[in-house]
Design an enzyme around this catalytic site. Structure first.
Site, PDB file in Angstrom:
ATOM      1  NE  ARG A 121      -3.838  -1.111   0.040  1.00  0.00           N
ATOM      2  CZ  ARG A 121      -4.979  -1.492   0.614  1.00  0.00           C
ATOM      3  NH1 ARG A 121      -4.991  -2.448   1.494  1.00  0.00           N
ATOM      4  NH2 ARG A 121      -6.118  -0.903   0.310  1.00  0.00           N
ATOM      5  CD  GLN A 126      -2.229   6.447  -3.431  1.00  0.00           C
ATOM      6  OE1 GLN A 126      -1.514   7.272  -4.006  1.00  0.00           O
ATOM      7  NE2 GLN A 126      -2.840   6.722  -2.315  1.00  0.00           N
ATOM      8  CG  ASP A 129      -4.574  -0.385  -3.474  1.00  0.00           C
ATOM      9  OD1 ASP A 129      -5.240  -1.432  -3.375  1.00  0.00           O
ATOM     10  OD2 ASP A 129      -4.206   0.272  -2.494  1.00  0.00           O
ATOM     11  CB  SER A 132      -7.714   1.182  -2.915  1.00  0.00           C
ATOM     12  OG  SER A 132      -6.861   1.118  -1.820  1.00  0.00           O
TER      13      SER A 132
HETATM   14  P1  NAD Z   1      -8.924  -3.745   5.373  1.00  0.00           P
HETATM   15  O1  NAD Z   1      -9.928  -4.017   4.321  1.00  0.00           O
HETATM   16  O2  NAD Z   1      -7.799  -4.698   5.566  1.00  0.00           O
HETATM   17  O3  NAD Z   1      -9.686  -3.602   6.790  1.00  0.00           O
HETATM   18  C1  NAD Z   1     -10.765  -2.717   6.926  1.00  0.00           C
HETATM   19  C2  NAD Z   1     -10.630  -1.956   8.210  1.00  0.00           C
HETATM   20  O4  NAD Z   1     -10.950  -2.807   9.315  1.00  0.00           O
HETATM   21  C3  NAD Z   1      -9.242  -1.400   8.502  1.00  0.00           C
HETATM   22  O5  NAD Z   1      -9.302   0.001   8.629  1.00  0.00           O
HETATM   23  C4  NAD Z   1      -8.838  -2.080   9.797  1.00  0.00           C
HETATM   24  O6  NAD Z   1      -8.048  -1.256  10.631  1.00  0.00           O
HETATM   25  C5  NAD Z   1     -10.197  -2.362  10.410  1.00  0.00           C
HETATM   26  N1  NAD Z   1     -10.204  -3.341  11.502  1.00  0.00           N
HETATM   27  C6  NAD Z   1      -9.568  -4.535  11.586  1.00  0.00           C
HETATM   28  N2  NAD Z   1      -9.803  -5.112  12.779  1.00  0.00           N
HETATM   29  C7  NAD Z   1     -10.633  -4.279  13.463  1.00  0.00           C
HETATM   30  C8  NAD Z   1     -11.244  -4.321  14.726  1.00  0.00           C
HETATM   31  N3  NAD Z   1     -11.076  -5.344  15.574  1.00  0.00           N
HETATM   32  N4  NAD Z   1     -12.023  -3.294  15.089  1.00  0.00           N
HETATM   33  C9  NAD Z   1     -12.216  -2.248  14.273  1.00  0.00           C
HETATM   34  N5  NAD Z   1     -11.672  -2.147  13.055  1.00  0.00           N
HETATM   35  C10 NAD Z   1     -10.885  -3.147  12.656  1.00  0.00           C
HETATM   36  O7  NAD Z   1      -8.327  -2.292   5.193  1.00  0.00           O
HETATM   37  P2  NAD Z   1      -8.131  -1.462   3.842  1.00  0.00           P
HETATM   38  O8  NAD Z   1      -9.392  -0.774   3.516  1.00  0.00           O
HETATM   39  O9  NAD Z   1      -7.555  -2.351   2.827  1.00  0.00           O
HETATM   40  O10 NAD Z   1      -7.110  -0.365   4.302  1.00  0.00           O
HETATM   41  C11 NAD Z   1      -5.941  -0.736   4.988  1.00  0.00           C
HETATM   42  C12 NAD Z   1      -5.016   0.455   5.111  1.00  0.00           C
HETATM   43  O11 NAD Z   1      -4.347   0.702   3.902  1.00  0.00           O
HETATM   44  C13 NAD Z   1      -5.640   1.755   5.509  1.00  0.00           C
HETATM   45  O12 NAD Z   1      -4.763   2.352   6.425  1.00  0.00           O
HETATM   46  C14 NAD Z   1      -5.644   2.559   4.259  1.00  0.00           C
HETATM   47  O13 NAD Z   1      -5.634   3.939   4.509  1.00  0.00           O
HETATM   48  C15 NAD Z   1      -4.335   2.085   3.698  1.00  0.00           C
HETATM   49  N6  NAD Z   1      -4.214   2.344   2.270  1.00  0.00           N
HETATM   50  C16 NAD Z   1      -3.070   2.940   1.821  1.00  0.00           C
HETATM   51  C17 NAD Z   1      -2.918   3.179   0.487  1.00  0.00           C
HETATM   52  C18 NAD Z   1      -1.693   3.832  -0.019  1.00  0.00           C
HETATM   53  O14 NAD Z   1      -0.955   4.430   0.728  1.00  0.00           O
HETATM   54  N7  NAD Z   1      -1.401   3.695  -1.279  1.00  0.00           N
HETATM   55  C19 NAD Z   1      -3.883   2.802  -0.416  1.00  0.00           C
HETATM   56  C20 NAD Z   1      -5.032   2.188   0.075  1.00  0.00           C
HETATM   57  C21 NAD Z   1      -5.184   1.944   1.430  1.00  0.00           C
END
Ligand code: NAD
Length: 375
Positions: A121, A126, A129, A132
């Site tokens: 990530r 991006q 991704d 996302s």
């Molecule tokens: P994900 O689908 O893996 O999980 C969804 C959410 O569930 C996450 O925010 C996680 O913290 C939350 N979660 C897990 N266990 C939990 C619990 N017990 N209680 C409450 N919440 C809980 O996550 P995602 O949508 O794939 O995103 C993961 C991360 O990647 C985020 O920080 C997002 O901002 C980041 N991201 C970064 C980039 C980048 O920099 N290029 C791009 C996309 C996403």
């Protein structure tokens, strides 16, 4: 290179791995593209639209696959489809890096397989991704489904016949899907609260106009685990999960709609909405469990069903992105084409550059060797 796009075969999979826009780009890069007849139709793309940009339409999946050096997929080929593939072919798709059986089958078939979900990530990754691009759609669609199942208005309305209260929406897990769910519910006029284990999400939630539900940490260990790793959450200690369950209970019984999206890569989804909480919720409330394919955030949710518990409807639909097929395919296909830039040199020749962190992370197997890094 000859690049093939077969129709997806999994039940409910409406997406397609290339669109006329991306096929046109591939052809301009001197590739030949073969598309199975009807592959795009569930995403509102006709065979004619593909052939207009230079693709060859082929009737049978087998012929697309056997004719091509690289196959672009949405989901991993099912085991019974692998007989159509031959050693040395390249497969790119959402191949599920945690599905060992499927990876081993692709490896045994001698394929070079890239699972796009395994990309880091990072800023450079991006544009490719897929997690996302598809989670964003799922978050939007979750609110649309909730609004449809919910038997009341979402916004506050003042009418001559009286005032209607705004719906109260609770969103648990605010990664990409959860943030989009907040934004979408906000546009519909709901009052929103949201929670996540990662403290970094508080500011994001508040910037979207929702209230953050804090579950305090009682030790340095809890605080440390909650930071997650690589942006992903880690399983929290039992003590914190109990406090979270109590906080969720208190909020959920006052909510009209609860949308859960919490995932931990490679593990069963954490339980956030317990049975006793659902049983204490108001009749007419709606739960959308986006984690249902990973075991669910609510133990009562059932895959592809709506379960009714004392008037509370728990929706367990899988693959919500596929319900917005045209846009999901358009965004996914752009992710794919951006990834392909990393595996073709300037002459359009295929290469595997293991010095490239994105390529190295996505490569699951090649030449009969498993390469997966993150399982
Ligand atoms: P994900 O689908 O893996 O999980 C969804 C959410 O569930 C996450 O925010 C996680 O913290 C939350 N979660 C897990 N266990 C939990 C619990 N017990 N209680 C409450 N919440 C809980 O996550 P995602 O949508 O794939 O995103 C993961 C991360 O990647 C985020 O920080 C997002 O901002 C980041 N991201 C970064 C980039 C980048 O920099 N290029 C791009 C996309 C996403």
């Amino acid at each position: 290179m000859k690049i093939g796009i077969p129709a997806e075969t999994r039940s409910g999979e409406t997406r397609v791995a290339a669109t006329p826009e991306t096929v046109k780009k591939l052809i301009s890069q001197k590739h030949e593209v073969f598309v199975q007849a009807g592959a795009g139709i569930a995403s509102s793309i006709t065979d004619q639209a593909y052939s207009d940009v230079g693709a060859t339409i082929v009737d049978r999946a087998m012929d697309v696959i056997s004719n091509c050096d690289m196959i672009l997929k949405v989901r991993a080929p099912a085991e019974n489809e692998l007989s159509a593939y031959r050693a040395g072919q390249v497969v790119v798709g959402m191949l599920n890096p945690f599905d060992n059986a499927s990876l081993e089958a692709m490896n045994k078939a001698g394929l070079t397989a890239f699972a796009l979900e395994a990309a880091p990530r990072t800023t450079r990754a991006q544009s490719m991704d897929v997690l996302s691009s598809q989670a964003n759609i799922a978050g939007y669609k979750a609110v649309m489904i909730a609004a449809n199942v919910y038997q009341r208005f979402m916004p506050m309305l003042m009418t001559a016949a009286g005032t209607v209260k705004a719906a109260r929406v609770l969103i648990l897990g605010v990664g990409v899907a959860g943030l989009q769910a907040i934004a979408t519910a906000k546009r519909l006029g709901a009052v929103i609260e949201a929670s996540d284990v990662r403290p970094a999400t508080k500011e994001q939630v508040e910037s979207l106009g929702a209230k953050f539900v804090d579950v305090p940490f009682e030790s340095d260990e809890e605080r440390e685990i909650a930071q997650g790793v690589g942006g992903y959450a880690r399983p929290m200690p039992e003590s914190w999960m109990k406090r979270q369950a109590a906080a969720v209970h208190e909020k959920a019984i006052k909510s009209d709609i609860v949308i859960t999206t919490a995932l931990i890569p490679g593990r069963k989804a954490p339980t956030l909405l317990h049975e006793d909480t659902v049983r204490a919720m108001k009749p007419g409330s709606v739960v959308i469990d986006l984690a249902v394919e990973q075991g669910g955030n609510c133990p009562l949710s059932k895959l592809n069903e709506i379960v009714d518990v004392n008037g509370v409807k728990i929706v367990g639909y899988a693959n919500l992105a596929a319900m917005v097929a045209a846009d999901a395919s358009a965004l996914y296909a752009r992710n794919v084409i951006d990834f392909l830039k990393l595996v073709f040199d300037g002459e359009g020749t295929f290469k595997i550059d293991m010095e490239d962190d994105i390529v190295a992370a996505c490569l699951m197997c090649t030449g009969g060797e498993l390469k997966r890094k993150n399982a």
